[in-house]
Design a protein around this motif. Sequence first.
Motif, PDB file in Angstrom:
ATOM      1  N   CYS A 158      28.197  33.609 -16.372  1.00  0.00           N
ATOM      2  CA  CYS A 158      26.984  32.814 -16.486  1.00  0.00           C
ATOM      3  C   CYS A 158      26.225  32.829 -15.168  1.00  0.00           C
ATOM      4  CB  CYS A 158      27.325  31.359 -16.843  1.00  0.00           C
ATOM      5  SG  CYS A 158      27.714  31.072 -18.573  1.00  0.00           S
ATOM      6  N   ARG A 159      24.974  32.444 -15.263  1.00  0.00           N
ATOM      7  CA  ARG A 159      24.185  32.304 -14.045  1.00  0.00           C
ATOM      8  C   ARG A 159      24.824  31.289 -13.113  1.00  0.00           C
ATOM      9  NH1 ARG A 159      19.012  30.935 -17.135  1.00  0.00           N
ATOM     10  NH2 ARG A 159      20.403  31.158 -18.891  1.00  0.00           N
ATOM     11  N   SER A 160      24.546  31.440 -11.853  1.00  0.00           N
ATOM     12  CA  SER A 160      25.154  30.578 -10.850  1.00  0.00           C
ATOM     13  C   SER A 160      24.575  29.179 -10.895  1.00  0.00           C
ATOM     14  CB  SER A 160      24.930  31.177  -9.461  1.00  0.00           C
ATOM     15  OG  SER A 160      25.283  30.257  -8.465  1.00  0.00           O
ATOM     16  N   ALA A 161      25.457  28.182 -10.852  1.00  0.00           N
ATOM     17  CA  ALA A 161      25.010  26.796 -10.720  1.00  0.00           C
ATOM     18  C   ALA A 161      24.325  26.602  -9.371  1.00  0.00           C
ATOM     19  CB  ALA A 161      26.197  25.856 -10.868  1.00  0.00           C
ATOM     20  N   GLY A 162      24.617  27.508  -8.414  1.00  0.00           N
ATOM     21  CA  GLY A 162      23.983  27.424  -7.106  1.00  0.00           C
ATOM     22  C   GLY A 162      22.485  27.648  -7.180  1.00  0.00           C
ATOM     23  N   LEU A 163      22.032  28.530  -8.058  1.00  0.00           N
ATOM     24  CA  LEU A 163      20.598  28.722  -8.249  1.00  0.00           C
ATOM     25  C   LEU A 163      19.954  27.458  -8.791  1.00  0.00           C
ATOM     26  CD1 LEU A 163      20.168  32.323  -9.732  1.00  0.00           C
ATOM     27  CD2 LEU A 163      19.222  31.456  -7.594  1.00  0.00           C
ATOM     28  N   HIS A 164      20.635  26.839  -9.725  1.00  0.00           N
ATOM     29  CA  HIS A 164      20.135  25.577 -10.251  1.00  0.00           C
ATOM     30  C   HIS A 164      20.048  24.529  -9.142  1.00  0.00           C
ATOM     31  CE1 HIS A 164      21.568  26.513 -14.627  1.00  0.00           C
ATOM     32  NE2 HIS A 164      20.374  27.020 -14.378  1.00  0.00           N
ATOM     33  N   GLU A 165      21.064  24.498  -8.286  1.00  0.00           N
ATOM     34  CA  GLU A 165      21.075  23.511  -7.205  1.00  0.00           C
ATOM     35  C   GLU A 165      19.884  23.732  -6.272  1.00  0.00           C
ATOM     36  OE1 GLU A 165      22.014  20.177  -5.407  1.00  0.00           O
ATOM     37  OE2 GLU A 165      23.077  20.943  -7.175  1.00  0.00           O
ATOM     38  N   ARG A 166      19.590  24.991  -5.967  1.00  0.00           N
ATOM     39  CA  ARG A 166      18.416  25.286  -5.138  1.00  0.00           C
ATOM     40  C   ARG A 166      17.136  24.816  -5.817  1.00  0.00           C
ATOM     41  NH1 ARG A 166      18.409  31.442  -4.296  1.00  0.00           N
ATOM     42  NH2 ARG A 166      16.276  30.928  -3.636  1.00  0.00           N
ATOM     43  N   LEU A 167      17.063  25.029  -7.114  1.00  0.00           N
ATOM     44  CA  LEU A 167      15.890  24.586  -7.869  1.00  0.00           C
ATOM     45  C   LEU A 167      15.754  23.068  -7.809  1.00  0.00           C
ATOM     46  CD1 LEU A 167      13.553  25.004  -9.873  1.00  0.00           C
ATOM     47  CD2 LEU A 167      15.252  25.005 -11.717  1.00  0.00           C
ATOM     48  N   ILE A 168      16.861  22.387  -8.014  1.00  0.00           N
ATOM     49  CA  ILE A 168      16.824  20.919  -8.016  1.00  0.00           C
ATOM     50  C   ILE A 168      16.434  20.375  -6.647  1.00  0.00           C
ATOM     51  CG2 ILE A 168      18.248  18.838  -8.269  1.00  0.00           C
ATOM     52  CD1 ILE A 168      19.890  20.508 -10.364  1.00  0.00           C
ATOM     53  N   GLU A 169      16.973  20.968  -5.601  1.00  0.00           N
ATOM     54  CA  GLU A 169      16.641  20.495  -4.253  1.00  0.00           C
ATOM     55  C   GLU A 169      15.153  20.700  -3.950  1.00  0.00           C
ATOM     56  OE1 GLU A 169      18.508  18.653  -2.310  1.00  0.00           O
ATOM     57  OE2 GLU A 169      19.942  18.748  -3.966  1.00  0.00           O
ATOM     58  N   ALA A 170      14.615  21.833  -4.377  1.00  0.00           N
ATOM     59  CA  ALA A 170      13.181  22.072  -4.183  1.00  0.00           C
ATOM     60  C   ALA A 170      12.361  21.046  -4.954  1.00  0.00           C
ATOM     61  CB  ALA A 170      12.817  23.487  -4.616  1.00  0.00           C
ATOM     62  N   CYS A 171      12.792  20.750  -6.162  1.00  0.00           N
ATOM     63  CA  CYS A 171      12.087  19.755  -6.975  1.00  0.00           C
ATOM     64  C   CYS A 171      12.170  18.370  -6.330  1.00  0.00           C
ATOM     65  CB  CYS A 171      12.672  19.714  -8.384  1.00  0.00           C
ATOM     66  SG  CYS A 171      12.322  21.173  -9.395  1.00  0.00           S
ATOM     67  N   ALA A 172      13.359  18.022  -5.867  1.00  0.00           N
ATOM     68  CA  ALA A 172      13.551  16.710  -5.247  1.00  0.00           C
ATOM     69  C   ALA A 172      12.707  16.568  -3.985  1.00  0.00           C
ATOM     70  CB  ALA A 172      15.027  16.491  -4.923  1.00  0.00           C
ATOM     71  N   GLY A 173      12.513  17.681  -3.278  1.00  0.00           N
ATOM     72  CA  GLY A 173      11.710  17.660  -2.061  1.00  0.00           C
ATOM     73  C   GLY A 173      10.228  17.832  -2.304  1.00  0.00           C
TER      74      GLY A 173
END
Length: 213
Positions: free
Chosen positions: A176-191
Amino acid sequence: METIRPVPRTLLRDRAYAAIRDAIVAGEIEPGAVVRDTELAERLGLSRAPVREAFSRLVDDGLLESKPQSYTRVTPLVAADVRDAAAVVGAMHELATRVAVPRLSAADIAAMRAANERFAAAVGAGDVDTALRADDELHDVLVRVSGNRAAAATVARYTPLIRRLERRRFGEGGSCRSAGLHERLIEACAGGDAAEAVRVTAEIWRGLEALAD
């Protein structure tokens, strides 16, 4: 008995559509398999009319192909079709992300984090169904918040073509795709960094285009 009313025809059509679509995506009805409205209507406990209407929608979606007076069958898995779908769906997600990031609430970010936790746990357990469902839930937050109905409809229409191949690849031992990519997406959104969120979204969907290769 005022609460007992006939079920709207459109609801029956939508139920048939969702059930048949999900069975195709899950591989329960395999590529190339001939489908018959009489058989599926009986299995679904419906009349033939909503099943025929569902068939028409699934042909438009690219999951079924039909030759009048001859057959209706599940389309084969064609890499070019998946790449095209991933490119279109990815563009819609990028658009939704760009619009949604400034509008996201703390509850929206929390929902994305919770979905990614479910995603990571499901990947670790080899549970493809739960992983893909959690992936949808994460990205759907951005699509919903964007308020773009055209983007949402396009995503809903073409994502099943991609999911069908993803399930097949994972069943063959892919990852599956990396949860790490999702984490980067979420951090960008949160910021509140819409540009970075769009870049990560593009990276995620380029990976899905590459999956077709």
